[in-house]
Design an enzyme around this catalytic site. Structure first.
Site, PDB file in Angstrom:
ATOM      1  N   ASP A  39       0.835  -1.198   0.000  1.00  0.00           N
ATOM      2  CA  ASP A  39       0.000   0.000   0.000  1.00  0.00           C
ATOM      3  C   ASP A  39       0.876   1.257   0.000  1.00  0.00           C
ATOM      4  O   ASP A  39       1.843   1.344   0.769  1.00  0.00           O
ATOM      5  CB  ASP A  39      -0.864  -0.023   1.264  1.00  0.00           C
ATOM      6  CG  ASP A  39      -1.912   1.067   1.280  1.00  0.00           C
ATOM      7  OD1 ASP A  39      -2.778   1.045   0.402  1.00  0.00           O
ATOM      8  OD2 ASP A  39      -1.847   1.935   2.172  1.00  0.00           O
ATOM      9  N   GLU A  58       1.734  -0.574  -5.158  1.00  0.00           N
ATOM     10  CA  GLU A  58       0.754   0.455  -5.473  1.00  0.00           C
ATOM     11  C   GLU A  58       1.515   1.778  -5.436  1.00  0.00           C
ATOM     12  O   GLU A  58       1.766   2.319  -4.370  1.00  0.00           O
ATOM     13  CB  GLU A  58      -0.381   0.495  -4.442  1.00  0.00           C
ATOM     14  CG  GLU A  58      -1.439   1.507  -4.839  1.00  0.00           C
ATOM     15  CD  GLU A  58      -2.055   2.310  -3.714  1.00  0.00           C
ATOM     16  OE1 GLU A  58      -3.123   2.876  -3.922  1.00  0.00           O
ATOM     17  OE2 GLU A  58      -1.452   2.408  -2.623  1.00  0.00           O
TER      18      GLU A  58
HETATM   19  C1  GLC Z   1      -4.089   3.066  -0.713  1.00  0.00           C
HETATM   20  C2  GLC Z   1      -5.373   2.293  -0.630  1.00  0.00           C
HETATM   21  C3  GLC Z   1      -6.468   3.221  -0.242  1.00  0.00           C
HETATM   22  C4  GLC Z   1      -6.142   3.847   1.100  1.00  0.00           C
HETATM   23  C5  GLC Z   1      -4.773   4.520   1.064  1.00  0.00           C
HETATM   24  C6  GLC Z   1      -4.282   4.827   2.442  1.00  0.00           C
HETATM   25  O1  GLC Z   1      -4.093   3.971  -1.737  1.00  0.00           O
HETATM   26  O2  GLC Z   1      -5.620   1.636  -1.843  1.00  0.00           O
HETATM   27  O3  GLC Z   1      -7.709   2.579  -0.195  1.00  0.00           O
HETATM   28  O4  GLC Z   1      -7.098   4.794   1.435  1.00  0.00           O
HETATM   29  O5  GLC Z   1      -3.807   3.672   0.498  1.00  0.00           O
HETATM   30  O6  GLC Z   1      -3.875   3.656   3.094  1.00  0.00           O
END
Ligand code: GLC
Length: 550
Positions: A220, A280
């Site tokens: 994440d 991500e």
């Molecule tokens: C990432 C997740 C998202 C979350 C953010 C903070 O982007 O996909 O859903 O709000 O991180 O953890």
């Protein structure tokens, strides 16, 4: 030292690992299947529905966070990284789910959330209870305020969910003291990755889940974690949007983050079975993404450039070329992503209604024909649209309150899945249960039950596409573009497979056989006609072609 546990699969030779061409299905646990009727999906619910995912034909399942959490941000606020939230089940349920998935030939990827913890995490509670300067505070980013009395935040950074990125602590007697950084919600304090404790903790968290047999991690905010140590002010008016990596920011995509991934690569690589790390990372462009995929770092990154390219043939072709080139240069596969739990579902992005769905079906055939790996977001195989009219009092995304109720946030793509029946909860939970977000009337027609057995359904299209992808695409074959006229994207993967997508306004005639000596339609997202040996592709339609050997 004991041997590292085996997840049942031996490691492959480099270049042949399963994740290079895998189709990975994202399960948003809270909204997938509710086994106990409390309105929220859970791990037992996921396990009970795994055979449906196996018959859809995916290779792996990515589970969004199910850890102990106050759910201030849907579970991306983790209070205990080594346990399951009672709402979602128990560690035994997790082990049962993993075992069942492996029996069905499905791999399991889980989320790791290293940029921030929940404010309910034991470390943060300990830090808040301690005095400024205490070593427990060095695991987070605590700073004195600026201005008289320290009344102003340490810098001008804004939270991605709205409002300042700093919150000031108060002593129990009300005396204000230090501020702490949170790039997201105030209930998600950022960890300080200059602290050795933080490094050691995440090494151990990775091992904890690897030991339980997971096949990989989705990281994440993988471009976060490391901040410019000077914590400099941003130019006036600049603000980070999670979905926009185009701006250089002192807290995203910093050089130091790559050292963390080199270390994690070593940890994951010490286990058998090709365990994968997926980033991500909303960063500027394909070459910046590829820096996360160097051979000693991560294995895959979500291709958000593809997701944001729109329904535009030039933009899509550019993204395909740029990402294949950038990732190819570091020996990494490219991923193709159309939706996830943070963005508007793609049928709605592509124009809503029938046209949106037509385009979404065509886009799926495009994504699944491109070289590399594809991510599917739960419900896209049903053609689910975004729910745009959730009542305001049902909204739960922190964005809604933090933006002063001006941005509705991401709940519209997180509405629970319809499985069967004509009324809520549509088999998501037991009859009479109330899903945590209201499910719209009329969703019965999207349910799996309604689509099963209908050869024209979106579920049938995805199921056929995944079977054909396995049987007819040579994953070692590169993409070669064909000239099929304006508005049409067409390419081959070797001599045995071609894909054409019509993104133009009207029907397109495909020139001659795209594969020698004649082609036959293997799969189409809409109705295609053959007129005097010429294939006519309606607007917003994709087709997969193979040589006709009859
Ligand atoms: C990432 C997740 C998202 C979350 C953010 C903070 O982007 O996909 O859903 O709000 O991180 O953890």
């Amino acid at each position: 030292m004991p041997n590292p546990p085996d997840n049942g699969t031996a490691s492959s030779t480099a270049g042949r690992e399963w994740w290079r061409d895998a189709v990975i299905y994202q399960v948003y646990v809270r909204s997938f299947a509710d086994s106990d009727g409390d309105g929220e999906g859970d791990l037992r619910g996921v396990r009970s529905r795994l055979p449906e995912l196996a018959s859809l034909g995916v290779d792996a399942v990515w589970l969004t966070p199910f850890y102990v959490s106050p759910l201030a941000d849907g579970g991306y606020d983790v209070a205990d990284y080594r346990d399951v939230d009672p709402r979602f089940g128990t560690l035994t349920d997790f082990d049962d789910l993993t075992r069942r998935a492996h029996e069905l030939g499905l791999r399991i990827i889980i989320d790791v959330v290293p940029n921030h913890t929940s404010s309910a995490h034991a470390w943060f509670r300990e830090a808040v209870a301690a005095a400024p300067g205490d070593p427990t505070r060095s695991r987070y980013v605590f700073r004195p305020g600026r201005g008289p009395g320290g009344d102003q935040p340490p810098n001008n950074w804004k939270s991605i969910f709205g409002g300042p990125a700093w919150t000031r602590l108060k002593r129990p007697d009300g005396t204000p003291e230090e501020w702490y950084l949170h790039l997201f919600d105030p209930e998600q304090p950022d960890l300080d990755w200059t602290s050795p404790d933080v490094h050691a903790e995440f090494d151990d968290v990775l091992r904890f889940w690897l030991d339980r047999g997971v096949d990989g991690f989705r990281i994440d905010v993988a471009h976060g974690m490391v901040k410019d140590p000077a914590l400099p002010d941003l130019p006036e008016g600049q603000r980070a949007d999670l979905l926009d990596g185009s701006t250089e920011l002192p807290y995203f995509d910093q050089e130091g983050v790559h050292d963390i991934y080199r270390r994690w690569n070593g940890i994951v690589g010490s286990y058998p079975g090709d365990r994968a790390l997926v980033a991500e990372a909303w960063v500027e462009d394909a070459p910046r993404v590829a820096r996360y995929l160097r051979p000693d770092e991560l294995h895959q990154a979500f291709n958000f450039q593809f997701l944001t390219a729109g329904w535009d043939p030039e933009a899509l072709r550019r993204v395909v070329d740029d990402s294949l080139a950038a990732n190819g240069a570091v020996g990494a596969p490219t991923t193709w992503v159309l939706s996830n739990h943070d963005v508007t579902r793609h049928p709605t992005r592509f124009g809503a209604g029938e046209r949106g769905l037509r385009r979404a079906r065509a886009a799926a055939l495009l994504a699944l024909a491109l070289p590399g790996s594809a991510y599917l977001y739960q419900g896209e195989e049903l053609g689910l649209p975004e729910v745009t009219d959730l009542p305001e009092d049902a909204l739960q995304d922190p964005t809604w309150e933090r933006s002063g109720r001006t941005e509705r946030g991401r709940d519209g793509c997180r509405v629970p899945l319809p499985w069967e029946g004509g009324g809520a909860p549509y088999g998501f939970g037991p009859p009479g249960s109330s899903p945590w977000l209201p499910m719209p009337p009329g969703w019965g027609s999207y349910s799996r039950e309604a689509q099963r057995g209908d050869p024209d359904s979106t579920l049938a299209l995805y199921t056929s596409a995944l079977a054909c992808r396995r049987a007819s695409i040579d994953h070692a074959a590169d993409l070669a573009w064909l000239d099929a006229g304006a508005g049409v994207l067409a390419f081959t993967r070797g001599d045995g497979f071609a894909c054409a997508v019509n993104l133009g306004d009207g029907p397109a005639e495909l020139p001659g056989p795209l594969l020698a000596p004649r082609t036959r339609v293997l799969l189409a997202s809409g109705s295609v006609r053959e007129v005097a040996r010429t294939l006519v592709l309606p607007a917003d339609t994709a087709v997969w072609l193979v040589p006709d050997e009859s």
